[in-house]
Design an enzyme around this catalytic site. Sequence first.
Site, PDB file in Angstrom:
ATOM      1  N   CYS A   1       0.790  -1.233   0.000  1.00 13.98           N
ATOM      2  CA  CYS A   1       0.000   0.000   0.000  1.00 13.98           C
ATOM      3  C   CYS A   1       0.826   1.288   0.000  1.00 13.98           C
ATOM      4  O   CYS A   1       1.266   1.739  -1.032  1.00 13.98           O
ATOM      5  CB  CYS A   1      -0.978  -0.048   1.166  1.00 13.98           C
ATOM      6  SG  CYS A   1      -2.418   1.001   0.921  1.00 13.98           S
TER       7      CYS A   1
ATOM      8  N   HIS B   1      -3.464  -5.708   2.004  1.00 10.23           N
ATOM      9  CA  HIS B   1      -3.187  -5.946   3.420  1.00 10.23           C
ATOM     10  C   HIS B   1      -3.800  -7.312   3.702  1.00 10.23           C
ATOM     11  O   HIS B   1      -4.010  -8.103   2.816  1.00 10.23           O
ATOM     12  CB  HIS B   1      -3.878  -4.897   4.297  1.00 10.23           C
ATOM     13  CG  HIS B   1      -3.480  -3.494   3.996  1.00 10.23           C
ATOM     14  ND1 HIS B   1      -2.352  -2.913   4.491  1.00 10.23           N
ATOM     15  CD2 HIS B   1      -4.085  -2.534   3.250  1.00 10.23           C
ATOM     16  CE1 HIS B   1      -2.270  -1.666   4.080  1.00 10.23           C
ATOM     17  NE2 HIS B   1      -3.306  -1.407   3.320  1.00 10.23           N
TER      18      HIS B   1
HETATM   19  N1  GLN Z   1      -1.913   6.819   2.173  1.00 10.36           N
HETATM   20  C1  GLN Z   1      -2.081   5.910   1.139  1.00 10.36           C
HETATM   21  C2  GLN Z   1      -3.436   5.932   0.459  1.00 10.36           C
HETATM   22  O1  GLN Z   1      -4.454   6.246   1.064  1.00 10.36           O
HETATM   23  C3  GLN Z   1      -1.767   4.528   1.650  1.00 10.36           C
HETATM   24  C4  GLN Z   1      -2.794   3.980   2.598  1.00 10.36           C
HETATM   25  C5  GLN Z   1      -2.303   2.723   3.263  1.00 10.36           C
HETATM   26  O2  GLN Z   1      -1.135   2.407   3.208  1.00 10.36           O
HETATM   27  N2  GLN Z   1      -3.180   2.015   3.897  1.00 10.36           N
HETATM   28  O3  GLN Z   1      -3.466   5.627  -0.714  1.00 10.36           O
END
Ligand code: GLN
Length: 271
Positions: A100, A212
Amino acid sequence: MNSPQLEITIGWLYPTLMSTYGDRGNVITIERRAQWRGYNVQVLPLDQNSTAEDIKSVDVIVGGGAQDRQQEIVMRDLQGAKADAMREKIENGTPGVFTCGSPQLLGHYYEPGLGQRIDGLGILDLVSVHPGENTKRCIGNLVIEVTASRLAQDLKEMTGTTPYLVGFENHGGRTKLGKVEALGRVVYGLGNNGEDGTEGAFYQNAIATYSHGPLLPKNPFVADWLIQTALRLKYQQPITLEALDDKLAIQAREAMLKRLKVNLPATTAKV
Ligand code: GLN
């Protein structure tokens, strides 16, 4: 049991800043699955207190998700010699799993919904843009078929079936790939951008994903690929991991696929 003197060091990127949605489970999965085979394992946090030498010393890298604010702090820290060390590791084939926020940082840039563009390390040929605070986030369960050719081939050899990954996504950023190969194609969920059907990226031995879950306990054969790749690279010898009893993980995958009404080809259902 394999000879216990063999050892791997897991480099864990910014554990306190980058570990959303249980991504630390990826570290634990690699650690335990290596220990169960008799290997020694060290977990080395790579954070503001680390040096470029620390980064160079690790055998496998795990990077989790992060909120936009945390991503900014990480990118301010990951500069100069530390950025060069990360680049060198990935270019030289150190295996890793980046979830992510981490792939967003390995790409050219990430544009948050609010605030300034954050420059990335430019290791992966991709860019990520959050279309704005009022845009719907990409949230939900995710199933992909791994299509990155070398990885798909390796996983197929390890499991005997077409590799599907089960995960969970939660991101605002939308990622567009340049020349880098996608990790897979979306079977259920949204993936990189909800438009082109791609999910994640695969470069050298770096697995980048929006999944995730965390990813590895749900798809333990990917953890084994990371361990095997790390050991082969480090010791320059053919290493094949002993099979473990993954009954529970298999049942969890089957339950999720059933819940999502995803019908995989019969040969893949038991992975
Ligand atoms: N900040 C990033 C987004 O919203 C990654 C989010 C995350 O890693 N869960 O795309």
